[in-house]
Write an enzyme that holds these catalytic residues in place. Structure first.
Site, PDB file in Angstrom:
ATOM      1  N   TYR A  63      51.376  13.672  75.962  1.00  0.00           N
ATOM      2  CA  TYR A  63      50.232  14.274  75.815  1.00  0.00           C
ATOM      3  C   TYR A  63      49.905  14.360  74.221  1.00  0.00           C
ATOM      4  CZ  TYR A  63      46.606  18.263  76.198  1.00  0.00           C
ATOM      5  OH  TYR A  63      45.336  18.557  76.039  1.00  0.00           O
TER       6      TYR A  63
ATOM      7  N   ARG B  95      34.732  10.750  72.478  1.00  0.00           N
ATOM      8  CA  ARG B  95      35.033  11.483  71.441  1.00  0.00           C
ATOM      9  C   ARG B  95      36.635  11.727  71.790  1.00  0.00           C
ATOM     10  NH1 ARG B  95      36.125  17.472  71.194  1.00  0.00           N
ATOM     11  NH2 ARG B  95      37.930  16.222  71.798  1.00  0.00           N
TER      12      ARG B  95
ATOM     13  N   LYS C 116      46.104  14.335  81.032  1.00  0.00           N
ATOM     14  CA  LYS C 116      45.892  15.713  81.478  1.00  0.00           C
ATOM     15  C   LYS C 116      46.346  15.976  82.975  1.00  0.00           C
ATOM     16  CE  LYS C 116      43.073  17.518  78.169  1.00  0.00           C
ATOM     17  NZ  LYS C 116      43.248  18.629  77.402  1.00  0.00           N
TER      18      LYS C 116
ATOM     19  N   GLU D 225      36.312  15.882  79.897  1.00  0.00           N
ATOM     20  CA  GLU D 225      37.169  15.699  79.050  1.00  0.00           C
ATOM     21  C   GLU D 225      36.627  14.781  77.960  1.00  0.00           C
ATOM     22  OE1 GLU D 225      40.135  17.264  76.996  1.00  0.00           O
ATOM     23  OE2 GLU D 225      39.826  17.908  79.116  1.00  0.00           O
ATOM     24  N   ASP D 226      36.549  15.293  76.687  1.00  0.00           N
ATOM     25  CA  ASP D 226      36.427  14.265  75.577  1.00  0.00           C
ATOM     26  C   ASP D 226      35.257  13.637  75.682  1.00  0.00           C
ATOM     27  OD1 ASP D 226      38.755  15.220  74.498  1.00  0.00           O
ATOM     28  OD2 ASP D 226      39.899  13.559  74.574  1.00  0.00           O
TER      29      ASP D 226
ATOM     30  N   ASP E 190      37.175  21.044  79.470  1.00  0.00           N
ATOM     31  CA  ASP E 190      38.510  21.674  78.835  1.00  0.00           C
ATOM     32  C   ASP E 190      38.117  21.862  77.175  1.00  0.00           C
ATOM     33  OD1 ASP E 190      41.144  22.533  78.710  1.00  0.00           O
ATOM     34  OD2 ASP E 190      41.728  20.687  77.873  1.00  0.00           O
ATOM     35  N   ASP E 191      37.347  20.724  76.753  1.00  0.00           N
ATOM     36  CA  ASP E 191      37.118  20.689  75.353  1.00  0.00           C
ATOM     37  C   ASP E 191      36.238  22.126  75.046  1.00  0.00           C
ATOM     38  OD1 ASP E 191      38.220  18.232  74.657  1.00  0.00           O
ATOM     39  OD2 ASP E 191      36.726  17.406  75.581  1.00  0.00           O
TER      40      ASP E 191
ATOM     41  N   ASN F 270      43.293  17.614  66.014  1.00  0.00           N
ATOM     42  CA  ASN F 270      44.634  17.005  66.324  1.00  0.00           C
ATOM     43  C   ASN F 270      43.934  15.489  66.468  1.00  0.00           C
ATOM     44  OD1 ASN F 270      43.477  16.889  69.141  1.00  0.00           O
ATOM     45  ND2 ASN F 270      44.834  18.939  69.400  1.00  0.00           N
TER      46      ASN F 270
ATOM     47  N   ASN G 174      47.506  24.706  72.102  1.00  0.00           N
ATOM     48  CA  ASN G 174      47.240  23.850  72.747  1.00  0.00           C
ATOM     49  C   ASN G 174      46.541  24.086  73.890  1.00  0.00           C
ATOM     50  OD1 ASN G 174      47.645  21.172  74.521  1.00  0.00           O
ATOM     51  ND2 ASN G 174      48.362  20.519  72.397  1.00  0.00           N
TER      52      ASN G 174
END
Length: 572
Positions: free
Chosen positions: A109, A162, A180, A251-252, A274-275, A424, A468
């Protein structure tokens, strides 16, 4: 159903029934046991000669793989080895993580997954998950219809725009859904055959990828506007046709897309981002733990949110809910938070404000009379000085943004300032923990987005908590699946945050780390899952009875152990 690996009777007997034999069996990562196939299984499944004669154990195999990892000098090399192992033998992959969580979580991860996404085209070898490209959008139903996906219960999807703080990685962003979902299993105990990572390839605006002859994605500039929205709609509709009760995690995605997609679909199916929500939960949980350690209630803290993309907006919204739980009105809660974009403190009237940021902007009268060093947008330092900020949270991906001057000013406002540089990978962190402790005379309570080594200061060792999302999303997903929740509510997200806060070592010792050790992540995941499931029941989005949840959780959780195999003739 040729790929049905389990049925209820065989699971109860700890047996896997399959029709696969020979190479076909060894090439299936969910079934391959390598040298651990018994003599009898080698006879029955035609494995003699395909395997060396040694009959090994899972323990032997872990030792062999661990030696290979230890001999690999780079984080990317370790990441690549673990990805190969996952595509070869899933039980061994997850067993290795379970026995070395603290060491291997940063490998599978963050932060190693960042370079894994940047170099994904170099290491892609075997199919895992689904790549759905824009030119193939009309084939979605056909792709999803494959019988191998009959057991899927949860999906993590990204469009790769992203990735962490690294920007547009195109199809290489598939490393994030894969990573993930690995943690869904490693930390949440969700069976790997219930998990499907998906990459929606809408193109890329990363010129290096467009010019790279070995790039594995669609080499075309990103589709945007109505065409992009239609692509997302086609995907959601196809997923709902295939799996009406699916859990879908976004995600992202780029900030405005992430917020827009979540708002559009959160009431149509069981879904979360999740972001936005996972980051909000882990940040709020960490901050709730920190304020217990400081002895100063949350309602009396003054918070600077440095970075107001999708993650920052999500954090602020959940913090407002937490402040209201602490007794403040909506207006009073908003007065406690100072939000920044890349220009500076967000103040109403700024033409650069996006729609999602406008509710977070300060009124002009809020900052009238402030002492500022320069004209133009108000800096973080000036805000810390004038607003007497006590908490700094960073989601800006601006390395070094928390300067010595700003942090020393913060330390004048609070006996135990709380500082959470969450960006991160490590190279994007707003500050290094060693500096933060030095500038606050060892008094700061710190949580970081990426892992940092313990810091020696004033004769003591300070372990740095990694704030995290892995503390949240595996348990959140597990609780949703086991409770059979129909939607993901704000109350379920808050329940996850509060459960995490209750597990903080700092609750018992104000000098202890803010979060449990990474090595306890599996226990944390199960605790979060139960809290989320109970919230789903309480809010009426699950029909399960409260007394049933604990037993159902224990029955559902998958453990990485080898099982005995039985051969089934024909399709299973």
């Amino acid at each position: 159903m040729p790929n049905q690996l389990h049925d209820s009777a065989s699971e109860a007997k700890n047996v896997i029934r399959t029709h696969r034999t020979g190479y076909d069996l060894l090439l299936h990562p969910g079934l391959n046991k390598g040298t651990a196939f018994t003599e009898e299984e080698r006879d029955v499944f035609g494995l003699h000669g395909l395997l060396p004669p040694h009959i090994g154990t899972l323990e032997n195999q872990r030792e062999r793989r661990k030696k290979a990892l230890d001999n690999e000098p780079t984080a990317f090399g370790k990441y690549s080895l673990m990805r190969d192992l996952q595509d070869n033998d899933e039980v061994l992959f997850y067993s290795l993580i379970a026995h070395h969580i603290e060491e291997l979580l940063p490998v599978v991860y963050t932060p190693a997954v960042g370079e894994g996404c940047q170099r994904f085209s170099e290491i892609w070898r075997k199919p895992r998950g689904l790549f759905i490209s824009y030119p193939d959008r009309h084939l979605m139903d056909k792709m999803l219809a494959n019988p191998r996906y009959n057991e899927i219960r949860c999906i993590v999807v990204s469009d790769g725009e992203r990735i962490l703080g690294l920007g547009d990685q195109g199809a290489g962003g598939m490393g994030i859904p894969i990573g993930k979902m690995a943690l869904y299993t490693a930390l949440g105990g969700i069976p790997p055959h219930h998990c499907l990572p998906i990459l929606l390839d809408a193109g890329t605006d990363n010129q290096a990828l467009l010019d790279n002859p070995i790039y594995i994605g669609w080499q075309h500039h990103r589709v945007r506007g109505p065409e992009y929205d239609e692509f997302i709609e086609m995907f959601v509709a196809a997923v709902m046709r295939r799996w009406p009760n699916i859990l879908l995690q976004w995600e992202d995605f780029a900030g405005e897309n992430a917020l827009k997609i979540l708002a559009k679909y959160r009431d149509r199916l069981c879904t979360f981002n999740d972001d936005v929500q996972g980051t909000a939960a882990v940040t709020t949980g960490t901050l709730l733990a920190a304020v217990q350690a400081t002895g100063v209630p949350l309602k009396d803290q003054r918070i600077a949110m440095f970075g107001s993309g999708s993650a920052g907006v999500g954090i602020i919204n959940l913090l407002i809910a937490a402040l209201k739980d602490d007794g403040l009105s909506e207006a009073e809660a908003r007065q406690r938070i100072y939000a920044f974009n890349r220009h500076g403190l967000m103040v109403e009237g700024d033409p650069a404000l996006r729609a999602s940021q406008m509710p977070l902007a300060r009124k002009k009268e809020d900052v009238e009379g402030w002492k500022v060093d320069t004209a133009g947008p108000i800096s973080l330092f000036d805000t810390v000085r004038n607003a007497k900020i006590t908490v700094l949270v960073g989601t800006s991906a601006q390395a070094g943004a928390f300067t010595e001057e700003t942090v020393r000013e913060l330390a004048r406002n609070a006996e135990r300032p709380v500082i959470l540089p969450l960006s991160n990978p490590t190279s994007k962190s707003e500050a290094a923990p060693a500096d933060l402790l030095k500038w606050t005379d060892g008094k700061a309570l710190i949580g970081t987005g990426s892992p940092f080594a313990p810091v020696e200061i004033d004769g003591r060792t300070v372990r740095i908590s990694q704030t995290n999302n892995s503390y949240i999303f595996p348990g959140l997903a597990l609780g949703i699946l086991v409770s059979k929740a129909r939607r993901v509510t704000d109350g379920m997200i808050m329940a996850a945050a509060k459960k995490l806060a209750s597990l903080s070592p700092a609750v018992q010792d104000a000098n202890a780390p803010l979060l449990p050790p990474i090595g306890d992540s599996r226990k944390v995941g199960l605790a979060v899952a139960e809290a989320v499931g109970m919230a789903a029941i309480a809010e009426g989005v699950s029909d399960m009875k409260p007394g049933e949840l604990g037993d159902e959780l224990r029955k559902y959780v998958w453990e990485p152990v080898y099982r005995r195999y039985e051969l089934v003739k024909g399709d299973c």
